[in-house]
Design a protein around this motif. Structure first.
Motif, PDB file in Angstrom:
ATOM      1  N   TYR A  13      63.255 115.847  -1.352  1.00 44.63           N
ATOM      2  CA  TYR A  13      64.474 116.502  -2.008  1.00 44.63           C
ATOM      3  C   TYR A  13      62.994 115.913  -3.208  1.00 44.63           C
ATOM      4  O   TYR A  13      63.770 116.369  -4.274  1.00 44.63           O
ATOM      5  N   LEU A  14      63.168 114.678  -3.973  1.00 43.88           N
ATOM      6  CA  LEU A  14      62.892 114.235  -5.107  1.00 43.88           C
ATOM      7  C   LEU A  14      61.635 113.961  -4.576  1.00 43.88           C
ATOM      8  O   LEU A  14      60.828 113.243  -5.729  1.00 43.88           O
ATOM      9  N   ARG A  15      59.962 114.263  -4.338  1.00 45.33           N
ATOM     10  CA  ARG A  15      58.941 114.360  -4.033  1.00 45.33           C
ATOM     11  C   ARG A  15      58.298 115.939  -4.852  1.00 45.33           C
ATOM     12  O   ARG A  15      59.217 116.717  -4.588  1.00 45.33           O
ATOM     13  N   LYS A  16      57.250 115.327  -5.682  1.00 42.14           N
ATOM     14  CA  LYS A  16      56.723 117.008  -5.771  1.00 42.14           C
ATOM     15  C   LYS A  16      57.548 118.196  -6.437  1.00 42.14           C
ATOM     16  O   LYS A  16      57.389 119.011  -6.591  1.00 42.14           O
ATOM     17  N   ASN A  17      58.410 117.560  -7.350  1.00 44.93           N
ATOM     18  CA  ASN A  17      59.599 118.483  -8.060  1.00 44.93           C
ATOM     19  C   ASN A  17      60.312 119.482  -6.939  1.00 44.93           C
ATOM     20  O   ASN A  17      60.722 120.257  -8.167  1.00 44.93           O
ATOM     21  N   ALA A  18      60.398 119.032  -6.085  1.00 44.16           N
ATOM     22  CA  ALA A  18      61.228 119.816  -4.807  1.00 44.16           C
ATOM     23  C   ALA A  18      62.593 120.596  -5.332  1.00 44.16           C
ATOM     24  O   ALA A  18      63.385 120.977  -4.784  1.00 44.16           O
ATOM     25  N   TYR A  19      63.211 119.032  -6.002  1.00 48.37           N
ATOM     26  CA  TYR A  19      64.591 119.263  -6.404  1.00 48.37           C
ATOM     27  C   TYR A  19      64.250 120.666  -7.086  1.00 48.37           C
ATOM     28  O   TYR A  19      65.714 121.123  -7.589  1.00 48.37           O
TER      29      TYR A  19
END
Length: 782
Positions: free
Chosen positions: A289-295
């Motif tokens: 969720y908090l990687r590669k702007n997934a959020y």
């Protein structure tokens, strides 16, 4: 309504959005469009007095002047909060606050009392940093009465460098790839979930599961012993065997003690299982969720409305709690049925077991046929809970704006509407549970008494012995009591198994919601989309010395082309100013540059964007909406670095020739200089020092938040800085001062702004014409 939208140049919204569709306007519209929509709201209500709190800071000067003229023509008296001297011409008096308790009033009419020149000069001589913003407006009023232009702007001209090509007939715009995943069937989702929760049998959760199984077996054995004691007690009473009865009481006390230990321990282990599983599942989801702007992608680029916050908190907590209870519930009835079936076979033979299982199978088939779809019902209830919760979070975020509008009644109407939908669905679910509970209770608890009586009669008829003898009567009473307990426990276990079916249906709704999010996060990490073919035409390269767009199409998630085949280069020392009407795509270019939106066509060269304590950063963004993180005043400037990382970075920068002081002292001294540069040094005294933690979004004004955002830029000191209308709530002189600081620091800025005063700080202008794909690149000549 169409006329109101036409007055603020927003009539295109009628074509873009269906009138009956409910839209999250805060995400769909740019800040300038939202401000113009606020103007339309003012024109609709036509009040006698209007309080305008920096409500035109993101619109063009022309639109701002048109707005002020229309408000005057409407007969509305305005009380305006603004840093723009151009607005002085539309007001009859100016109230200047210096932020330190002082104030002054200046009247526009010549015959009204006003400050004399000597008073003005005297006030200016004692001016502090906090008074500078107020003095700017005072000077603008003193120097001009009807000047509607920016006093700070200089004359300039521009030379066309390049422009967008006319749309060719065979041109087909690329498709923005929507984030989507391939949904898996429920059994695969369950298997994936257990791989996360119990990766190996030998880990902590596996040991807890084994302990739960042992405790369940122990509880079943104790229940069997207690059932046997019940029958033995009657036997000893009939035989009047006092010694055996006293011994039996002692055994019963020991078994009761064991039972009192087993039941709470089982509940404790179940709670530990739920907590451990919640930790594992939360960490697994947050990792993606908090990687590669997934959020950002799952919220803004998904085809569906994904309430990720609800799923990661309440839904996940409910899932793990229900799942731990379900696991315990699966072990207990399974063990109970196997154990008590064996005991029944010893008492009644195969015929009794056959009767018991025939009833169970028939009852199970009947109940499965009449069970409602609790999975979908529960999933829908959780979705409505999330919507209701979001309404309260939204009200909390915008509480001040709602209070200024006096919109409490309207907000209550909207919240009650969402609560009404939740209430109606909850009532429907409760009604279905009630009706199913009646049938379930009849089949699993009430009707089995008749089977128990039948099996008791069958055993009594086949019992051999002299019924007149007391010992025979005691044995028969013991056996019948024991049989009744065994059959009762068997049917309770049968009822638990049927209850498991209902619980699993409810649980499946939660599993689907959690793993729909997990699948979207996987898609965000791997770049999966429904339009992968268009991505083969795009190229993204890294270079620390240049930002280059070559035939890049800027397209929104709604497939609207904002800039067609954009081509431009930004090199160090040649800053770029991005201009254009609201909604034309200025911020969208920055989203593509940052990687929030994909490059669907063309080639993009840009610096790497990772911010570290070792290498610093080459590209830094100051967004349109100021962001204040949770933490101290120090954290606001060094974000997104931690305090330790910031100390390492500053220590490395001043390593040579610096005095022997602690790293924290070096960092604080550096940050103090930055605060002084952005004219926020007074925050240290006002808020109580660097280590004070506040809700900074509520404590600081919008202008202070924007200057804090610029302080963050000066701390990181990137090669390129992207400034997305991030100074529109500051005064013109402060804004020019901040841009001068950026230039002196060697930061090449890429600015989105509506203010002509910023033109002298840029070498090239990228002008977005209409938001329909047309653009021009012009060289600015001072």
């Amino acid at each position: 309504m169409a006329e109101l939208l036409r007055n603020v140049d927003l009539e295109y919204l009628l074509d873009r959005y269906p009138s009956e569709k409910e839209v999250n306007w805060g995400d769909e519209l740019s800040l300038g469009e939202q401000q113009r929509l606020g103007m339309a709201r003012l024109f609709y209500h036509k009040p006698k007095f209007a309080i305008l709190d920096e409500c035109t800071s993101a619109v063009t000067t022309d639109m701002e002047e048109r707005f002020c003229a229309k408000v005057r023509a409407m007969g509305t008296s305005c009380i305006t909060i603004s840093h723009r001297p151009a607005l002085v011409a539309f007001h009859d008096m100016v109230l200047s606050l210096d932020g330190e308790g002082g104030w002054s009033v200046h009247y526009k009419r010549a015959d009204s009392p006003a400050s004399t020149e000597s008073e003005f000069i005297k006030k200016r001589s004692s001016e502090t940093e906090r008074q500078s913003d107020a003095m700017t407006v005072q000077r603008a009023f003193a120097n001009t009465k009807k000047d509607r232009a920016f006093s700070a702007s200089r004359s300039h001209s521009s030379e066309l460098i390049s422009a967008s090509l006319t749309e060719e007939e065979d041109y087909v715009s690329p498709v923005f790839p929507q984030l989507q995943s391939v949904p898996r069937i429920l059994p695969l989702r369950v298997a994936s979930m257990f791989k996360i929760l119990v990766p190996t049998v030998l880990d902590k959760q596996g040991a807890q599961l084994l302990a739960v199984a042992i405790l369940v077996l122990s509880r079943t054995w104790i229940s069997d012993r207690i059932a046997s004691l019940n029958g033995t007690t009657v036997k000893y009473v009939l035989e009047q065997d006092k010694a055996a009865f006293v011994k039996l009481i002692g055994i019963s006390v020991l078994q009761s003690a064991a039972s009192s230990f087993v039941a709470p321990s089982l509940r404790h282990l179940t709670a530990l299982l739920a907590l451990g599983w919640r930790i594992r599942l939360t960490k697994h989801l947050l990792r993606n969720y908090l990687r590669k702007n997934a959020y950002y992608k799952v919220i803004h680029m998904s085809r569906e409305n994904v309430d990720a916050d609800q799923r990661l908190t309440q839904d996940l907590e409910k899932l793990t709690t229900d799942l731990s209870g379900l696991v315990t519930g699966m072990v207990k009835p399974t063990v109970d049925i196997l154990w008590f079936t064996w005991r029944m076979k010893l008492l009644t033979g195969r015929r009794g077991v056959a009767i018991l299982y025939a009833y169970m199978l028939l009852g199970l088939g009947f109940l499965r046929g009449v069970t409602p779809d609790f999975g979908d019902l529960t999933s829908r209830e959780q979705q409505l809970e999330g919507t209701f919760r979001y309404m309260h979070e939204r009200l909390r975020t915008h509480a001040e704006s709602v209070a200024f509008f006096g919109g409490g009644a309207r907000e209550r109407e909207m919240i009650e509407s969402r609560f009404g939908a939740l209430f109606d669905h909850s009532m429907l679910l409760l009604k279905k549970k009630w009706l199913f509970g009646i049938v379930d209770d009849f089949v699993t608890k009430q009707l089995p008494h008749n089977v128990t009586w039948g099996l008791s009669l069958l055993y009594a008829m086949e019992h051999r012995g002299d019924r007149a003898m007391t010992s025979t009567q005691g044995e028969l009473a013991h056996a019948l009591r024991f049989l009744a307990s065994v059959v009762s426990q068997s049917f309770l276990a049968f009822g638990d198994i049927l209850e498991l079916h209902r619980k699993f249906l409810e649980l499946s709704g939660g599993i689907n919601r959690i793993f729909e999010l997990e699948e979207l996060l996987d898609a965000a990490q791997h770049g999966d989309s429904g339009s992968g073919s268009s991505r083969s035409k795009s190229t993204v390269l890294d270079s620390d010395d240049i930002i280059s767009f070559y035939k890049v199409d800027i397209i929104t998630p709604t497939q609207k082309v904002l800039a067609r085949q954009l081509t431009c280069e930004i090199v160090p020392g040649q800053s770029l100013l991005v201009t254009g009407p609201n909604g034309s795509g200025k911020s969208s270019i920055f989203r593509v540059l940052r990687g929030l939106w994909p490059v669907v066509d063309g080639r993009l060269i840009k610096p790497h964007q990772q911010i570290t304590s070792e290498s610093g950063c080459h590209l830094f963004y100051v967004p349109q909406r100021p962001y204040t993180c949770l933490g101290t005043l120090r954290d606001q400037i060094i974000y997104p670095l931690s305090c330790d990382e910031a100390e390492k970075r500053v220590s490395r920068l001043v390593e040579e020739g610096h005095e022997s002081v602690g790293p924290t002292d070096i960092l604080d001294a550096h940050l103090k200089t930055i605060l002084e540069n952005v004219k926020l040094l007074y925050l240290l005294e006002r808020e109580g020092g660097w280590d004070t933690s506040q809700n900074w979004e509520d404590i600081l004004s919008l202008g202070e938040q924007q200057r804090l955002g610029m302080a963050r830029l000066f701390f990181h000191k990137p090669r390129f800085g992207v400034l997305d209308e991030c100074t529109n709530a500051t005064s013109v002189d402060v804004e020019e001062h901040l841009y001068r600081l950026a230039s002196d620091s060697g930061i090449t800025v890429i600015t989105s702004s509506q203010r002509p005063a910023l033109i002298p700080f840029h070498s090239v202008e990228l002008r977005l014409i209409d938001g329909e794909g047309k653009w021009e690149l012009r060289k600015i000549e001072q």
